[in-house]
Design an enzyme around this catalytic site. Structure first.
Site, mmCIF file in Angstrom:
data_model
loop_
_atom_site.group_PDB
_atom_site.id
_atom_site.type_symbol
_atom_site.label_atom_id
_atom_site.label_comp_id
_atom_site.label_asym_id
_atom_site.label_seq_id
_atom_site.Cartn_x
_atom_site.Cartn_y
_atom_site.Cartn_z
ATOM 1 N N HIS A 125 0.925 -1.272 0.026
ATOM 2 C CA HIS A 125 0.083 0.115 0.168
ATOM 3 C C HIS A 125 0.835 1.343 0.112
ATOM 4 O O HIS A 125 0.316 2.382 0.521
ATOM 5 C CB HIS A 125 -1.000 0.068 1.079
ATOM 6 C CG HIS A 125 -1.994 -1.167 1.007
ATOM 7 N ND1 HIS A 125 -2.664 -1.647 2.145
ATOM 8 C CD2 HIS A 125 -2.470 -1.665 0.097
ATOM 9 C CE1 HIS A 125 -3.477 -2.601 1.874
ATOM 10 N NE2 HIS A 125 -3.314 -2.623 0.469
ATOM 11 N N CYS A 136 4.402 17.957 -11.486
ATOM 12 C CA CYS A 136 5.708 17.853 -11.854
ATOM 13 C C CYS A 136 6.414 16.613 -11.487
ATOM 14 O O CYS A 136 7.612 16.545 -11.554
ATOM 15 C CB CYS A 136 6.609 19.195 -11.607
ATOM 16 S SG CYS A 136 7.128 19.425 -10.086
ATOM 17 N N ASN A 219 -2.961 -12.992 15.659
ATOM 18 C CA ASN A 219 -3.688 -12.062 15.343
ATOM 19 C C ASN A 219 -4.497 -11.943 16.574
ATOM 20 O O ASN A 219 -4.981 -12.975 17.105
ATOM 21 C CB ASN A 219 -4.454 -11.869 14.250
ATOM 22 C CG ASN A 219 -4.779 -10.658 13.534
ATOM 23 O OD1 ASN A 219 -4.379 -9.614 13.479
ATOM 24 N ND2 ASN A 219 -6.297 -10.387 13.817
HETATM 25 N N1 LIG Z 1 0.382 1.189 10.312
HETATM 26 C C1 LIG Z 1 0.037 1.426 9.171
HETATM 27 O O1 LIG Z 1 0.778 1.681 8.467
HETATM 28 C C2 LIG Z 1 -1.645 1.252 9.327
HETATM 29 C C3 LIG Z 1 -2.425 1.876 10.353
HETATM 30 C C4 LIG Z 1 -3.869 1.789 9.981
HETATM 31 C C5 LIG Z 1 -4.466 1.214 8.790
HETATM 32 N N2 LIG Z 1 -3.503 1.154 7.677
HETATM 33 C C6 LIG Z 1 -4.043 0.527 6.371
HETATM 34 O O2 LIG Z 1 -5.250 0.130 6.693
HETATM 35 C C7 LIG Z 1 -5.527 -1.328 6.317
HETATM 36 C C8 LIG Z 1 -5.880 -1.956 7.298
HETATM 37 O O3 LIG Z 1 -5.879 -3.440 6.915
HETATM 38 P P1 LIG Z 1 -5.213 -4.408 8.247
HETATM 39 O O4 LIG Z 1 -5.598 -6.017 8.007
HETATM 40 O O5 LIG Z 1 -3.746 -4.173 8.166
HETATM 41 O O6 LIG Z 1 -5.529 -3.843 9.523
HETATM 42 P P2 LIG Z 1 -7.138 -4.096 10.287
HETATM 43 O O7 LIG Z 1 -7.227 -2.830 11.006
HETATM 44 O O8 LIG Z 1 -8.100 -4.316 9.396
HETATM 45 O O9 LIG Z 1 -6.752 -5.410 11.392
HETATM 46 C C9 LIG Z 1 -5.733 -5.326 12.337
HETATM 47 C C10 LIG Z 1 -5.654 -6.496 13.003
HETATM 48 O O10 LIG Z 1 -4.698 -6.712 13.677
HETATM 49 C C11 LIG Z 1 -5.137 -7.199 15.127
HETATM 50 N N3 LIG Z 1 -4.201 -6.449 16.079
HETATM 51 C C12 LIG Z 1 -4.198 -5.357 16.563
HETATM 52 N N4 LIG Z 1 -3.164 -4.992 17.492
HETATM 53 C C13 LIG Z 1 -2.519 -6.364 17.694
HETATM 54 C C14 LIG Z 1 -1.451 -6.697 18.420
HETATM 55 N N5 LIG Z 1 -0.557 -5.961 19.095
HETATM 56 N N6 LIG Z 1 -0.999 -8.021 18.260
HETATM 57 C C15 LIG Z 1 -1.773 -8.995 17.416
HETATM 58 N N7 LIG Z 1 -2.894 -8.594 16.502
HETATM 59 C C16 LIG Z 1 -3.003 -7.277 16.887
HETATM 60 C C17 LIG Z 1 -6.499 -6.783 15.203
HETATM 61 O O11 LIG Z 1 -7.129 -7.797 15.954
HETATM 62 C C18 LIG Z 1 -7.198 -6.710 13.830
HETATM 63 O O12 LIG Z 1 -7.457 -7.911 13.574
HETATM 64 C C19 LIG Z 1 -4.225 -1.663 5.666
HETATM 65 O O13 LIG Z 1 -4.558 -1.871 4.081
HETATM 66 C C20 LIG Z 1 -3.294 -0.370 5.761
HETATM 67 O O14 LIG Z 1 -2.891 -0.156 4.635
HETATM 68 C C21 LIG Z 1 -1.894 1.094 7.925
HETATM 69 ZN ZN LIG Z 2 5.526 20.528 -8.800
#
Ligand SMILES: NC(=O)c1ccc[n+]([C@@H]2O[C@H](COP(=O)([O-])OP(=O)(O)OC[C@H]3O[C@@H](n4cnc5c(N)ncnc54)[C@H](O)[C@@H]3O)[C@@H](O)[C@H]2O)c1
Ligand SMILES: [Zn+2]
Length: 252
Positions: A125, A136, A219
């Protein structure tokens, strides 16, 4: 199997494997202080001022129509310049240096795997660390974006709107990164999936390309892929990986 046994099992699997692939999401960064989307403390539950859900605000059409609302949300909720890698990022980086871990595939845009020392990360992503002028194509770092005080950052050369090199909803994923991810996952002998709800497609569908027998899924909440996991650890991934790290690397 209680957690301690599962952690020992994961350490044994890692020691026995030589083509490990990690597939992760926002949950790998929550212990670094970056909220995910879907857990109880995630962005979907938090009180943000906007009436729009994150998936709407982070969409291409919304960005083009309402860049101020987008950047307001993005700057306050998606940028975490002081976040530090946790035990999960650290163990993976160590395994990569040792040559056991062949790929880190992440849905995250925070760059924490690289901060931990992983050089070759497949960022499905994109990344908040790369930004470019839509007119540009001039490149801007995350620090450049933070230094610009206007909500919507504009290019000092041409005045064009600067956008982050992140894949917004409605946009396609980079085909080369997708192809490499599929290749790595289908070659792996151990697939570790961590901190992802496995609900954001097409990224989440990638795990079905795995052909081996060992899947470890770390997870906190249930996922649609739980039934495929030989090892399911519903606990904090940073802490679990720190324990695994100790088992593997501090043998006397
Ligand atoms: N850190 C980042 O870069 C960030 C943050 C938020 C969202 N996003 C974007 O949002 C989308 C979300 O999809 P996703 O599946 O990555 O996230 P999601 O929020 O859908 O799911 C996160 C999962 O992680 C689990 N979780 C949370 N903390 C945890 C821990 N400490 N240990 C174990 N499990 C844990 C939760 O139970 C949940 O099921 C992605 O496409 C991403 O690009 C990115
Ligand atoms: Zn520019």
């Amino acid at each position: 199997m209680e957690n301690r046994k599962k952690i020992e099992q994961l350490a044994t699997w890692i020691e026995a494997s030589d083509y490990i692939v990690f597939f992760g999401g926002a949950g790998t960064s929550t212990e670094s202080g970056i909220p995910d989307f879907r857990s109880a403390a995630g962005l979907y539950q938090s009180e943000h001022q906007s009436p729009y859900p994150p998936e709407v605000m982070l969409s291409h059409s919304f960005f083009m129509k309402h860049p101020e609302v987008f950047y307001d949300f993005y700057r306050s909720k998606m940028l975490h310049p002081h976040a530090q890698p946790n035990g999960c990022h650290r163990l993976l980086s160590r395994l990569a240096r040792e040559g056991k871990l062949k790929a880190v595939i992440t849905q995250n845009i925070d760059g924490l795997h690289q901060s931990a020392g992983c050089t070759d990360v497949l960022e499905l992503h994109g990344s908040v660390h790369r930004n470019y002028c839509m007119e540009c194509s001039r490149f801007f770092s995350l620090q450049d974006i933070l230094d610009i005080k206007e909500t919507v950052p504009r290019c000092p050369d041409c005045g064009g709107v600067i956008r982050p090199d992140v894949v917004l909803y409605e946009e396609e994923l980079d085909q080369k990164i997708l192809m490499r991810s599929i290749q790595e996952i289908s070659t792996a002998d151990l697939l570790i999936i961590g901190g992802t709800s496995l609900t954001v497609h097409p990224a989440a569908g990638l795990v079905s390309y795995f052909q081996g027998s060992k899947v470890a899924l770390l997870n906190a909440d249930p996922t649609p892929y739980d039934h495929r996991a030989g090892l399911l650890i519903a606990d904090r991934i940073g802490e679990v990986m720190t324990e695994v790290d100790k088992l593997i690397h501090t043998k006397l």
